[in-house]
Every structure is written in structure tokens, then in C-alpha cells.
Design a protein around this motif. Structure first.
Motif, mmCIF file in Angstrom:
data_model
loop_
_atom_site.group_PDB
_atom_site.id
_atom_site.type_symbol
_atom_site.label_atom_id
_atom_site.label_comp_id
_atom_site.label_asym_id
_atom_site.label_seq_id
_atom_site.Cartn_x
_atom_site.Cartn_y
_atom_site.Cartn_z
ATOM 1 N N VAL A 243 0.848 -1.197 0.000
ATOM 2 C CA VAL A 243 0.000 0.000 0.000
ATOM 3 C C VAL A 243 0.891 1.257 0.000
ATOM 4 N N ASN A 244 1.931 1.243 0.805
ATOM 5 C CA ASN A 244 2.856 2.391 0.834
ATOM 6 C C ASN A 244 3.433 2.661 -0.557
ATOM 7 N N LEU A 245 3.885 1.616 -1.218
ATOM 8 C CA LEU A 245 4.490 1.793 -2.553
ATOM 9 C C LEU A 245 3.466 2.337 -3.546
ATOM 10 N N LEU A 246 2.259 1.756 -3.523
ATOM 11 C CA LEU A 246 1.229 2.198 -4.473
ATOM 12 C C LEU A 246 0.856 3.654 -4.229
ATOM 13 N N GLU A 247 0.807 4.056 -2.952
ATOM 14 C CA GLU A 247 0.464 5.459 -2.651
ATOM 15 C C GLU A 247 1.546 6.413 -3.156
ATOM 16 N N LEU A 248 2.795 5.967 -3.063
ATOM 17 C CA LEU A 248 3.896 6.865 -3.444
ATOM 18 C C LEU A 248 4.104 6.930 -4.964
ATOM 19 N N MET A 249 3.686 5.881 -5.663
ATOM 20 C CA MET A 249 3.975 5.828 -7.112
ATOM 21 C C MET A 249 3.484 7.054 -7.883
ATOM 22 N N PRO A 250 2.179 7.379 -7.847
ATOM 23 C CA PRO A 250 1.750 8.536 -8.638
ATOM 24 C C PRO A 250 2.345 9.853 -8.142
ATOM 25 N N GLU A 251 2.561 9.952 -6.820
ATOM 26 C CA GLU A 251 3.147 11.192 -6.272
ATOM 27 C C GLU A 251 4.518 11.467 -6.861
ATOM 28 N N TYR A 252 5.244 10.396 -7.157
ATOM 29 C CA TYR A 252 6.606 10.557 -7.666
ATOM 30 C C TYR A 252 6.733 10.159 -9.141
ATOM 31 N N GLY A 253 5.611 10.040 -9.810
ATOM 32 C CA GLY A 253 5.625 9.792 -11.260
ATOM 33 C C GLY A 253 6.190 8.436 -11.660
ATOM 34 N N VAL A 254 6.040 7.424 -10.791
ATOM 35 C CA VAL A 254 6.534 6.078 -11.131
ATOM 36 C C VAL A 254 5.474 5.371 -11.967
ATOM 37 N N LYS A 255 5.891 4.845 -13.131
ATOM 38 C CA LYS A 255 4.890 4.372 -14.103
ATOM 39 C C LYS A 255 4.374 2.964 -13.835
ATOM 40 N N GLY A 256 5.253 2.074 -13.364
ATOM 41 C CA GLY A 256 4.791 0.685 -13.292
ATOM 42 C C GLY A 256 5.373 -0.090 -12.133
ATOM 43 N N ILE A 257 4.655 -1.147 -11.756
ATOM 44 C CA ILE A 257 5.122 -2.013 -10.678
ATOM 45 C C ILE A 257 4.967 -3.471 -11.112
ATOM 46 N N ILE A 258 5.984 -4.256 -10.790
ATOM 47 C CA ILE A 258 5.910 -5.704 -11.015
ATOM 48 C C ILE A 258 5.849 -6.346 -9.651
ATOM 49 N N PHE A 259 4.838 -7.178 -9.463
ATOM 50 C CA PHE A 259 4.622 -7.761 -8.145
ATOM 51 C C PHE A 259 4.940 -9.254 -8.145
ATOM 52 N N SER A 260 5.689 -9.683 -7.123
ATOM 53 C CA SER A 260 6.045 -11.100 -6.943
ATOM 54 C C SER A 260 4.859 -11.851 -6.394
ATOM 55 N N SER A 261 4.109 -12.485 -7.276
ATOM 56 C CA SER A 261 3.040 -13.329 -6.779
ATOM 57 C C SER A 261 3.482 -14.782 -6.879
#
Ligand code: WQD
Length: 345
Positions: free
Chosen positions: A108-126
Motif C-alpha cells: 500500500v505504501n508503494l502504491l500510494e507513493l507511485m503517482p506522487e513521484y511519477g513512477v509508471k509501473g510495478i511488477i509484483f512477486s506473486s
């Protein structure tokens, strides 16, 4: 210009191998890790292999303030690969809240910070753990095979994480995501400089095999030989960790450089099921080392058989597992030999 990737859990087993492949592919990497299950010295190993030292930040992803300082310090992060998580199934049963906190708050922390800092994508270890025990006619499992109720708090955190990402994307968030469902990652980097380092008595098959072969453990127990499989032992899809690491590079390229869907899921396996007994035989054949093993009762909670249909990863991601099981098992053994030479295990 070189793209910058934040790798959480980058000193861990899969994270370190992925950092090597990202750097080999020309990415800048920033590792964030709280070293709860890894050593800072892994960063030296990555530098030794690639000639490039990744940035390292000793931060716990659950600590949002500390995490935000990383985003402010490196304002050019393009993508995130999120490995950092607690992953012991048994421990998760004893300490569920620890698992829910660690594995959910960090995402949740990472997802909240992504748009604030202009991060385009995330790859998640499922994990293939989301499929539970698939019905026989659903084997091998595709990405559309129904997800089964989780068997442990750990497995549940993976399912909840997938749902959190799906809900966030569906809300119109300006980020893209890829969920990689790993099967059973094994082996070590061919350099023997980085590899799998379990704490204490290993729970997973391969470190138990290599430690038994080394004489650290007296005997390997093969858990159950009365399953509904050709030789009665469980079947898994064992994938070489370096091949798995390369899947992350492909997924990151797809997220950052194509107009792919905002959320995609890929199975990352070899597409081949191998039984525990076949794996033990293959280890002996590949290494020439005799293993002391015996059949033992079933381990509770074990899935009988699961392996991947990898068509989507092959065709859409343009990735395929390439390394033979023999080479993979040899790499695991060479790593164990190196640990002994260094007096570690
Ligand atoms: C493999 C096979 C055992 C040890 C783990 C995680 C799971 C997921 C994938 C991440 C099984 C048998 C094992 C031993 C044995 N990872 N075995 N003797 O259970 O498939 O799953 O990796 O999400 O969450 O738990 O892997 O390596 O423990 O077992 O006979 O001493 O080897 O019964 O059939 P598993 P594993």
C-alpha cells in the motif's frame, strides 16, 4: 537515457538475481531492503558479477516516512519490482498479523507513493500458491485457472496483494502493473557469487537436498509417496532463478515501453511438472553425488501437483525458461560447495 528501477527486497534470493539481470540489461537499480532475511554483503556480490554497484537503502517498506525519503532522494524512478515480503508458510500460521502487516502495508505504501513521484509501473512477486490444488482438468494451470481460497496467511497475503493492485488499477490510478506468478524458483547464479541462503533448517526442497548432499543434514525426507501421481510423490514446476530473473526484465520493458494493458498476469514456470523423486534422481545424475533419502509421511498443507501453462509468458512477454533441470541442479550444488569453501555452511 538509462531507466531507474527500485527493487524492494533486492538483497534476497530472487531480488539479487533480478538486480543482476536488470543491470546487465542497462537499467540503474536502487535496492531497498531491511535485511530481515538477507545480508548487506549481497550488494558486493552483485557489484562483483556486473561491475556496477547498485544503490542500497536500508529501509523497511512498511515505514512510509523512510520509504518516502528514498523516492525524494531518487526522483527519477521509472518502475518498481516489489519482492520484499515475509515468505515462510509455517511462520505465517503462527504470526498472521506480522504477515498481514509486512506484506500488505508495504505494498500500500508503494502504491500510494507511485503517482506522487511519477513512477509508471510495478511488477509484483506473486505465487502459484494462489491456485491452491487445481482440479485435474485444470492442469497445467493458465492465468485464468480459478484462484482457490488460500491455505495459509502467507498465501492469503499474496491473494490480497493481487486484489489490492487490481482494485487500485480499476479505480483509474495512473500506474501499470504486472503480476508474476512464480512456480518453484531454484538454483543459483553460475558465478556462485550469489545464491539461496535459507536461515536455519531449510523448509524448501532444494536447499535441503544440497545440505544433505554436503553432509550438513543426515537424510532428506521425501514427504509422501502415496499421492495420485505416477510415482506417488508430489509434482512441481521448478524454474531456474536466473530464467525467472530475466522474466522480470521482459515484464519491465513491457510495462515501461509498450502500451500494454494496465494490469497483466503471467505464470512464470517451465511448463514441465517434475516429481520429488524425479528431482532427487536428477540431482544425483547431474552432480554425481549420492543422496541419503527416505520416504516419510506427507507434509500437511502440501499441494499434490501443480505446474504451469506458460503460453502467455512465451507468446505475449516473449520469455521462455531456457535452462535445463540438470544445469539448474548443478548450479544449486556448486553454490553449496562454494558456501562450504567459504566456511559458511
Ligand atoms: C517442494 C516439494 C514437498 C522439502 C514453496 C512455498 C510456496 C511457493 C513455492 C512462494 C513438495 C517436497 C520438500 C523436503 C520434500 N513459494 N519436499 N522434502 O511446498 O512447493 O512451495 O515454494 O510463494 O509458498 O512454500 O516448495 O520446496 O517446500 O517443496 O519431500 O524436505 O518437495 O513436499 O512436494 P512448495 P518446497
Amino acid at each position: 537515457m538509462k531507466k531507474t528501477i527500485l527493487v524492494t527486497g533486492g538483497t534476497g534470493f530472487i531480488g539479487s538475481h533480478t538486480t543482476v539481470e536488470l543491470q546487465n540489461a542497462g537499467y540503474n537499480v536502487i535496492i531497498v531492503d531491511n535485511l530481515s532475511n538477507s545480508q548487506a554483503g549481497v550488494v558486493d556480490g552483485i557489484e562483483e558479477i556486473t561491475g556496477v554497484r547498485p544503490a542500497f537503502e536500508y529501509v523497511d517498506c512498511c515505514d512510509k516516512e523512510a520509504l518516502e525519503t528514498v523516492f525524494s532522494k531518487y526522483p527519477d524512478i521509472d518502475g518498481i519490482i516489489h519482492f520484499a515480503a515475509s515468505k515462510a508458510v509455517g511462520e505465517s500460521v503462527e504470526k498472521p498479523l506480522l504477515y498481514y502487516r509486512n506484506n500488505i502495508v508495504s505494498l500500500v505504501n508503494l502504491l500510494e507513493l507511485m503517482p506522487e513521484y511519477g513512477v509508471k509501473g510495478i511488477i509484483f512477486s506473486s505465487s502459484c500458491t494462489v491456485y491452491g490444488q487445481p482440479d485435474s482438468d485444470n492442469l497445467p494451470v493458465t492465468e485464468n485457472t480459478p484462484v482457490k481460497p488460500a491455505e495459509s496467511p502467507y498465501g492469503n497475503t499474496k491473494q490480497i496483494n493481487e486484489e489490492i493492485i487490481r482494485d487500485y488499477i480499476n479505480s483509474g490510478a495512473s500506474v501499470k502493473a504486472v503480476l508474476l506468478r512464480y512456480f518453484n524458483p531454484i538454483g543459483s547464479h553460475p558465478s556462485c557469487i550469489i545464491g539461496e541462503m535459507p536461515n536455519g533448517v531449510p523448509m524448501n526442497l532444494i536447499p535441503y537436498v544440497t545440505q544433505t548432499a554436503m553432509g550438513i543434514r543426515e537424510r532428506l525426507s521425501i514427504f509422501g509417496n502415496d499421492y495420485n501421481t505416477p510415482d506417488g510423490t508430489c509434482i512441481r514446476d521448478y524454474i531456474y532463478v536466473v530464467d525467472l530473473a530475466k522474466a522480470h526484465v521482459k515484464a519491465m520493458e513491457r510495462v515501461l515501453e509498450t502500451d500494454s494493458d494496465k494490469l497483466e498476469i503471467f505464470n512464470v514456470g517451465t511448463g514441465h511438472g517434475v516429481s520429488t523423486k524425479e528431482l532427487v534422481d536428477a540431482f544425483e545424475a547431474a552432480t554425481g553425488v549420492k543422496l541419503n533419502w527416505a520416504y516419510a509421511p506427507r507434509r500437511s498443507g502440501d499441494i499434490e501437483k501443480v505446474w504451469a501453462n506458460t503460453d502467455k509468458a512465451n507468446n505475449v512477454l516473449g520469455w521462455k525458461a531456457e535452462t535445463s533441470l540438470e544445469d539448474t541442479l548443478r548450479s544449486a550444488w556448486n553454490w553449496q560447495v562454494r558456501l562450504r569453501e567459504k566456511g559458511i555452511q
